[in-house]
Scaffold this motif. Structure first.
Motif, PDB file in Angstrom:
ATOM      1  N   TRP A 313      35.176  41.403  36.518  1.00  0.00           N
ATOM      2  CA  TRP A 313      37.069  40.334  36.762  1.00  0.00           C
ATOM      3  C   TRP A 313      36.010  39.360  36.065  1.00  0.00           C
ATOM      4  CZ3 TRP A 313      40.527  44.191  37.014  1.00  0.00           C
ATOM      5  CH2 TRP A 313      40.128  45.338  37.409  1.00  0.00           C
ATOM      6  N   ALA A 321      43.936  45.979  43.376  1.00  0.00           N
ATOM      7  CA  ALA A 321      44.283  45.168  41.868  1.00  0.00           C
ATOM      8  C   ALA A 321      43.869  46.982  40.504  1.00  0.00           C
ATOM      9  CB  ALA A 321      43.634  44.439  41.270  1.00  0.00           C
ATOM     10  N   TRP A 322      43.183  47.628  41.537  1.00  0.00           N
ATOM     11  CA  TRP A 322      42.684  48.393  40.350  1.00  0.00           C
ATOM     12  C   TRP A 322      41.539  49.980  40.851  1.00  0.00           C
ATOM     13  CZ3 TRP A 322      37.763  51.049  39.412  1.00  0.00           C
ATOM     14  CH2 TRP A 322      36.695  49.787  40.597  1.00  0.00           C
ATOM     15  N   LEU A 331      45.660  49.964  36.572  1.00  0.00           N
ATOM     16  CA  LEU A 331      45.437  48.449  36.950  1.00  0.00           C
ATOM     17  C   LEU A 331      46.688  48.146  37.475  1.00  0.00           C
ATOM     18  CD1 LEU A 331      44.032  47.103  33.955  1.00  0.00           C
ATOM     19  CD2 LEU A 331      43.311  47.188  35.892  1.00  0.00           C
ATOM     20  N   ASP A 345      41.615  39.063  37.864  1.00  0.00           N
ATOM     21  CA  ASP A 345      41.865  40.525  37.541  1.00  0.00           C
ATOM     22  C   ASP A 345      42.586  41.002  36.331  1.00  0.00           C
ATOM     23  OD1 ASP A 345      45.018  39.888  37.412  1.00  0.00           O
ATOM     24  OD2 ASP A 345      45.179  40.786  39.683  1.00  0.00           O
ATOM     25  N   LEU A 347      39.961  42.037  33.683  1.00  0.00           N
ATOM     26  CA  LEU A 347      39.218  42.787  33.456  1.00  0.00           C
ATOM     27  C   LEU A 347      38.366  42.990  31.891  1.00  0.00           C
ATOM     28  CD1 LEU A 347      37.075  45.296  34.313  1.00  0.00           C
ATOM     29  CD2 LEU A 347      38.844  46.966  33.613  1.00  0.00           C
ATOM     30  N   GLN A 460      52.616  49.513  37.738  1.00  0.00           N
ATOM     31  CA  GLN A 460      51.326  49.481  37.171  1.00  0.00           C
ATOM     32  C   GLN A 460      51.099  49.984  35.579  1.00  0.00           C
ATOM     33  OE1 GLN A 460      49.241  52.741  39.103  1.00  0.00           O
ATOM     34  NE2 GLN A 460      50.351  54.510  39.103  1.00  0.00           N
TER      35      GLN A 460
END
Length: 473
Positions: A313, A321-322, A331, A345, A347, A460
């Motif tokens: 991250w 966040a995940w 996510l 956040d 990735l 999401q």
């Protein structure tokens, strides 16, 4: 048939590498700045084939601070433990340790506070005394181009003095930005391996003294010369079980970051000779025969209980966040800065040094935007964005395209020079979208390629496997 290798042996951004051998095993770590997790631990049996086995630091800053955080580490094995010393230029010098390089590692402990203290390296001497050398960052300390040595408690709990200036490179003709010292002892002499001249056009020097406090003689032992390996910069000296000597260092490659090269090393008249008479080699004989071909992971099917060790991250992600569930990465479209460079956040993983194609298939569920991003000092992405009329495919200045059904496959083809062409399949096959994007490096790091989601917290993005196909040369 003798096995051979080609440089770079780590063909991606593994900045400021340091390497050690413990028995038949080699271990390497590298700078990670504010990425979370940080301080990756790589393992090899031959110095050519490497895999990631863990990280020594599992948390960092809550906000993105480009160029800050974990700077050039030193990895050592002493008294049955693995030790990593690193500098945070805004805090001081930290140390972590572990019995097993896979962890768990101790929480970072500040051994010396101060601004601009960077590139630390310890030495436990034969008489039980311990020492710590470090360089200076002018951006914080107001000085650079010098190395300072401290006496250190043998348990690495603290430094025991104010430090002694042992090398002032302002007094050495032609020297600038002396940094990245690695401290060793061999045949009763003390050695400091340290680069100078800057990461793009500099060289590698070594310094030798009969006393650890000096005076030190210096010699340039590796420089670009007639090769195309600019730098060559900062790394570590390591031997093999058979008694051969090797040196690993990095080369700055702009948007790709800093690649790791392997150089043979011999001794002549009491000084090390690296590469081919002081110039980098393009490859050679594998140091330890019998190794299994391997490389740090890139693709991830998201089927495991944890993310693949190649991921990081930009800073500490929020607790919601995940999530990995049912073989997919979810996510959350959480609130945050509009600019993806400022979002913790995001990735990401290192951009491969060879041309590659990256694809992932995902669904955007609810409000927000999400997709595949290439991010450095600048960034661009291909993805989905919710609208009152349903999700649309977005990519730069291209006209948004309504998406009739989910999921959608997006991708990126990264060509020579890190030129990125984004791809998308909304039902008619994978096609180019938008205009090509020139990836750019970040602050001391190469560009990353990865995934993001952003929004008001109600949506999401659900990602299937992330696939990286690398075109080997």
């Amino acid at each position: 048939m003798t096995a051979t290798y080609r440089n770079p042996v780590l063909n991606a951004d593994w900045s400021d590498p340091d390497v050690i051998r413990v028995g038949k095993d080699f271990y390497l770590t590298a700078s990670t700045f504010t990425k979370v997790p940080g301080l990756p631990i790589l393992h090899s049996r031959d110095l050519v084939n490497w895999t990631i086995i863990g990280h020594a630091v599992t948390s960092g800053y809550d906000d993105v601070r480009p160029g800050c955080g974990v700077w050039a580490p030193a990895l050592r094995h002493h008294d049955g433990r693995f030790w990593i010393f690193y500098g945070d230029p805004d805090v001081g010098i930290y140390v972590v340790s572990a019995e097993d390089p896979r962890g768990p590692w101790t929480q970072p402990h500040v051994i010396k506070e101060g601004l601009g203290l960077i590139d630390p390296c310890p030495l436990w001497d034969d008489d039980g005394q311990a020492y710590l050398v470090h360089a200076w960052a002018k951006s914080r300390a107001g000085v650079k181009n010098r190395l300072t040595l401290h006496r250190m408690s043998p348990d690495a709990g603290k430094v025991l003095d104010e430090g002694t200036l042992i090398i002032d490179a302002d007094l050495l003709p032609g020297y600038s930005t002396l940094e990245g010292p690695k401290l060793y002892k061999r045949d009763g002499a003390y050695w400091i391996f340290a680069p100078a001249g800057g990461v793009e056009q500099g060289w590698q020097s070594v310094f030798r003294a009969e006393s650890i406090f000096g005076p030190y003689e210096d010699r340039i032992v590796l420089e670009q010369g007639s090769t195309d390996v600019n730098g060559p910069h900062q790394g570590g000296w390591v031997d093999t079980p058979s008694g051969e000597h090797w040196f690993m260092h990095f080369q700055d490659r702009g948007p790709y970051g800093r690649f790791v090269h392997l150089q043979p090393m011999t001794w002549n008249d009491g000084w090390p000779v690296m590469g081919a008479d002081g110039e980098p080699v393009s490859g050679g004989r594998v140091p330890v025969p019998g190794g299994t071909p391997s490389a740090p992971a890139t693709s991830d099917d998201f089927a495991g209980p944890e993310l693949g060790l190649q991921w990081s991250w930009q800073a500490n992600p929020g607790p919601s966040a995940w999530e990995l569930r049912d073989g997919r990465l979810r996510l959350a479209c959480v609130p945050g800065p509009e600019d993806l460079r400022q979002r913790p956040d995001v990735l990401g993983q290192r951009l491969p040094g060879d041309p590659c194609a990256v694809t992932t298939t995902f669904t955007l569920d609810g409000e927000g935007r999400a997709g595949l991003v290439v991010l450095g000092d600048t960034y661009a992405y291909v993805g989905l964005e919710s609208t009152p009329d349903g999700p649309v495919l977005v990519c730069g200045d291209a006209t948004p395209v309504p998406v009739e059904s989910a999921p959608v496959t997006v991708g990126a083809r990264v060509g020579d020079g890190a030129l990125v062409t984004f791809l998308a399949d909304t039902g008619a096959g994978l096609r180019e979208v938008g205009t090509p994007f020139q990836a750019t490096q970040g602050r001391w790091v190469g560009a990353v390629i990865g995934l993001f989601a952003a929004g008001d917290g109600t949506g999401q993005a659900i990602f299937d496997a992330f696939t990286v196909d690398i075109e080997k040369r």
